[in-house]
Design a protein around this motif. Sequence first.
Motif, PDB file in Angstrom:
ATOM      1  N   GLY A  84       0.798  -1.224   0.000  1.00 47.10           N
ATOM      2  CA  GLY A  84       0.000   0.000   0.000  1.00 47.10           C
ATOM      3  C   GLY A  84       0.827   1.269   0.000  1.00 47.10           C
ATOM      4  O   GLY A  84       2.034   1.265   0.244  1.00 47.10           O
ATOM      5  N   LEU A  85       0.157   2.368  -0.292  1.00 47.60           N
ATOM      6  CA  LEU A  85       0.735   3.702  -0.197  1.00 47.60           C
ATOM      7  C   LEU A  85      -0.008   4.444   0.899  1.00 47.60           C
ATOM      8  O   LEU A  85      -1.217   4.297   1.044  1.00 47.60           O
ATOM      9  CB  LEU A  85       0.593   4.449  -1.522  1.00 47.60           C
ATOM     10  N   TYR A  86       0.699   5.234   1.653  1.00 48.75           N
ATOM     11  CA  TYR A  86       0.122   5.941   2.792  1.00 48.75           C
ATOM     12  C   TYR A  86       0.244   7.440   2.577  1.00 48.75           C
ATOM     13  O   TYR A  86       1.324   7.944   2.288  1.00 48.75           O
ATOM     14  CB  TYR A  86       0.862   5.557   4.081  1.00 48.75           C
ATOM     15  N   ALA A  87      -0.862   8.156   2.736  1.00 48.70           N
ATOM     16  CA  ALA A  87      -0.847   9.610   2.586  1.00 48.70           C
ATOM     17  C   ALA A  87      -0.174  10.285   3.784  1.00 48.70           C
ATOM     18  O   ALA A  87       0.277  11.415   3.686  1.00 48.70           O
ATOM     19  CB  ALA A  87      -2.268  10.137   2.422  1.00 48.70           C
ATOM     20  N   ALA A  88      -0.099   9.575   4.901  1.00 49.89           N
ATOM     21  CA  ALA A  88       0.547  10.103   6.114  1.00 49.89           C
ATOM     22  C   ALA A  88       1.304   8.954   6.776  1.00 49.89           C
ATOM     23  O   ALA A  88       0.968   7.780   6.562  1.00 49.89           O
ATOM     24  CB  ALA A  88      -0.504  10.660   7.075  1.00 49.89           C
ATOM     25  N   PRO A  89       2.308   9.260   7.585  1.00 47.09           N
ATOM     26  CA  PRO A  89       3.028   8.184   8.273  1.00 47.09           C
ATOM     27  C   PRO A  89       2.097   7.375   9.174  1.00 47.09           C
ATOM     28  O   PRO A  89       1.154   7.906   9.750  1.00 47.09           O
ATOM     29  CB  PRO A  89       4.070   8.921   9.113  1.00 47.09           C
ATOM     30  N   HIS A  90       2.374   6.082   9.282  1.00 44.60           N
ATOM     31  CA  HIS A  90       1.604   5.206  10.156  1.00 44.60           C
ATOM     32  C   HIS A  90       1.733   5.715  11.594  1.00 44.60           C
ATOM     33  O   HIS A  90       2.804   6.172  12.013  1.00 44.60           O
ATOM     34  CB  HIS A  90       2.149   3.779  10.037  1.00 44.60           C
ATOM     35  N   PRO A  91       0.665   5.661  12.408  1.00 40.90           N
ATOM     36  CA  PRO A  91       0.731   6.150  13.798  1.00 40.90           C
ATOM     37  C   PRO A  91       1.851   5.506  14.624  1.00 40.90           C
ATOM     38  O   PRO A  91       2.467   6.179  15.461  1.00 40.90           O
ATOM     39  CB  PRO A  91      -0.643   5.804  14.374  1.00 40.90           C
ATOM     40  N   LEU A  92       2.148   4.224  14.399  1.00 44.66           N
ATOM     41  CA  LEU A  92       3.239   3.583  15.145  1.00 44.66           C
ATOM     42  C   LEU A  92       4.597   4.181  14.777  1.00 44.66           C
ATOM     43  O   LEU A  92       5.482   4.317  15.625  1.00 44.66           O
ATOM     44  CB  LEU A  92       3.250   2.080  14.893  1.00 44.66           C
ATOM     45  N   VAL A  93       4.769   4.542  13.510  1.00 55.09           N
ATOM     46  CA  VAL A  93       6.016   5.171  13.078  1.00 55.09           C
ATOM     47  C   VAL A  93       6.131   6.561  13.703  1.00 55.09           C
ATOM     48  O   VAL A  93       7.187   6.937  14.223  1.00 55.09           O
ATOM     49  CB  VAL A  93       6.090   5.235  11.542  1.00 55.09           C
ATOM     50  N   LEU A  94       5.053   7.331  13.666  1.00 56.93           N
ATOM     51  CA  LEU A  94       5.084   8.665  14.283  1.00 56.93           C
ATOM     52  C   LEU A  94       5.397   8.586  15.767  1.00 56.93           C
ATOM     53  O   LEU A  94       6.185   9.377  16.288  1.00 56.93           O
ATOM     54  CB  LEU A  94       3.748   9.378  14.072  1.00 56.93           C
ATOM     55  N   ARG A  95       4.785   7.635  16.447  1.00 58.10           N
ATOM     56  CA  ARG A  95       5.048   7.465  17.879  1.00 58.10           C
ATOM     57  C   ARG A  95       6.531   7.164  18.120  1.00 58.10           C
ATOM     58  O   ARG A  95       7.159   7.734  19.007  1.00 58.10           O
ATOM     59  CB  ARG A  95       4.180   6.348  18.449  1.00 58.10           C
ATOM     60  N   GLY A  96       7.105   6.283  17.313  1.00 59.82           N
ATOM     61  CA  GLY A  96       8.518   5.952  17.451  1.00 59.82           C
ATOM     62  C   GLY A  96       9.417   7.137  17.180  1.00 59.82           C
ATOM     63  O   GLY A  96      10.391   7.382  17.905  1.00 59.82           O
ATOM     64  N   LEU A  97       9.109   7.907  16.142  1.00 57.73           N
ATOM     65  CA  LEU A  97       9.910   9.091  15.819  1.00 57.73           C
ATOM     66  C   LEU A  97       9.855  10.125  16.936  1.00 57.73           C
ATOM     67  O   LEU A  97      10.864  10.734  17.290  1.00 57.73           O
ATOM     68  CB  LEU A  97       9.419   9.714  14.506  1.00 57.73           C
ATOM     69  N   ARG A  98       8.687  10.301  17.496  1.00 58.86           N
ATOM     70  CA  ARG A  98       8.535  11.306  18.560  1.00 58.86           C
ATOM     71  C   ARG A  98       9.167  10.865  19.874  1.00 58.86           C
ATOM     72  O   ARG A  98       9.601  11.701  20.662  1.00 58.86           O
ATOM     73  CB  ARG A  98       7.057  11.611  18.762  1.00 58.86           C
ATOM     74  N   ALA A  99       9.248   9.557  20.108  1.00 62.35           N
ATOM     75  CA  ALA A  99       9.776   9.055  21.378  1.00 62.35           C
ATOM     76  C   ALA A  99      11.300   9.008  21.415  1.00 62.35           C
ATOM     77  O   ALA A  99      11.893   9.010  22.496  1.00 62.35           O
ATOM     78  CB  ALA A  99       9.218   7.655  21.657  1.00 62.35           C
ATOM     79  N   ALA A 100      11.939   8.981  20.273  1.00 66.27           N
ATOM     80  CA  ALA A 100      13.398   8.820  20.225  1.00 66.27           C
ATOM     81  C   ALA A 100      14.103  10.162  20.335  1.00 66.27           C
ATOM     82  O   ALA A 100      13.703  11.143  19.718  1.00 66.27           O
ATOM     83  CB  ALA A 100      13.792   8.132  18.932  1.00 66.27           C
ATOM     84  N   SER A 101      15.159  10.187  21.116  1.00 65.89           N
ATOM     85  CA  SER A 101      15.943  11.413  21.247  1.00 65.89           C
ATOM     86  C   SER A 101      17.138  11.432  20.303  1.00 65.89           C
ATOM     87  O   SER A 101      17.732  12.481  20.077  1.00 65.89           O
ATOM     88  CB  SER A 101      16.414  11.593  22.693  1.00 65.89           C
ATOM     89  N   ASP A 102      17.526  10.269  19.762  1.00 63.71           N
ATOM     90  CA  ASP A 102      18.625  10.209  18.803  1.00 63.71           C
ATOM     91  C   ASP A 102      18.452   8.971  17.925  1.00 63.71           C
ATOM     92  O   ASP A 102      17.534   8.174  18.127  1.00 63.71           O
ATOM     93  CB  ASP A 102      19.988  10.201  19.513  1.00 63.71           C
ATOM     94  N   ARG A 103      19.348   8.820  16.965  1.00 64.54           N
ATOM     95  CA  ARG A 103      19.214   7.719  16.005  1.00 64.54           C
ATOM     96  C   ARG A 103      19.347   6.354  16.680  1.00 64.54           C
ATOM     97  O   ARG A 103      18.627   5.417  16.344  1.00 64.54           O
ATOM     98  CB  ARG A 103      20.251   7.869  14.901  1.00 64.54           C
ATOM     99  N   ALA A 104      20.265   6.226  17.620  1.00 61.92           N
ATOM    100  CA  ALA A 104      20.445   4.942  18.303  1.00 61.92           C
ATOM    101  C   ALA A 104      19.157   4.528  19.015  1.00 61.92           C
ATOM    102  O   ALA A 104      18.753   3.366  18.960  1.00 61.92           O
ATOM    103  CB  ALA A 104      21.605   5.025  19.282  1.00 61.92           C
ATOM    104  N   GLN A 105      18.506   5.468  19.664  1.00 61.32           N
ATOM    105  CA  GLN A 105      17.258   5.163  20.358  1.00 61.32           C
ATOM    106  C   GLN A 105      16.123   4.920  19.358  1.00 61.32           C
ATOM    107  O   GLN A 105      15.225   4.131  19.620  1.00 61.32           O
ATOM    108  CB  GLN A 105      16.889   6.293  21.312  1.00 61.32           C
ATOM    109  N   LEU A 106      16.193   5.579  18.221  1.00 56.37           N
ATOM    110  CA  LEU A 106      15.149   5.434  17.211  1.00 56.37           C
ATOM    111  C   LEU A 106      14.979   3.984  16.782  1.00 56.37           C
ATOM    112  O   LEU A 106      13.876   3.503  16.618  1.00 56.37           O
ATOM    113  CB  LEU A 106      15.473   6.312  15.996  1.00 56.37           C
ATOM    114  N   TRP A 107      16.090   3.262  16.616  1.00 57.61           N
ATOM    115  CA  TRP A 107      16.008   1.865  16.174  1.00 57.61           C
ATOM    116  C   TRP A 107      15.206   1.021  17.157  1.00 57.61           C
ATOM    117  O   TRP A 107      14.602   0.044  16.766  1.00 57.61           O
ATOM    118  CB  TRP A 107      17.399   1.281  16.007  1.00 57.61           C
ATOM    119  N   GLY A 108      15.198   1.396  18.428  1.00 59.61           N
ATOM    120  CA  GLY A 108      14.434   0.657  19.423  1.00 59.61           C
ATOM    121  C   GLY A 108      12.996   1.100  19.557  1.00 59.61           C
ATOM    122  O   GLY A 108      12.195   0.405  20.180  1.00 59.61           O
ATOM    123  N   THR A 109      12.650   2.257  18.997  1.00 58.92           N
ATOM    124  CA  THR A 109      11.295   2.769  19.129  1.00 58.92           C
ATOM    125  C   THR A 109      10.437   2.579  17.887  1.00 58.92           C
ATOM    126  O   THR A 109       9.221   2.606  17.978  1.00 58.92           O
ATOM    127  CB  THR A 109      11.287   4.261  19.512  1.00 58.92           C
TER     128      THR A 109
END
Length: 114
Positions: A84-109
């Motif tokens: 599929g194609l998404y007009a907006a980022p998936h909510p789980l992806v947005l949550r992960g992006l917002r929760a991470a303070s740096d790239r290393a933490q991003l991989w875990g979120t």
Amino acid sequence: MELIQQAPGTSAYLAADEAIDHGHPLGDPGPVHGLIALRLPGRDRWDRQDPRGNRPGVDARFSLDEERLAWPIRPEFNEMDYPGLYAAPHPLVLRGLRAASDRAQLWGTLPTAL
């Protein structure tokens, strides 16, 4: 993404795939990878582009002739390509992006599946 959306007659959406973590010795599931899907004026299809980009050993150059993923999907490792194609980022992806303070933490979120 905003620059692409502002180009007259151009549409842009998000797409995704999931693959194992190539840097982990056990091949643990890695985060979902984001792709960009473009429909340029005069084209009758969507062209996916991989922003994980070029570096030695990785050829993901922009191309309208062929899809160039940084790492191809390997079904034998239970990797999958989300069709599929998404007009907006998936909510789980947005949550992960917002929760991470740096790239290393991003991989875990970031989610490992959608």
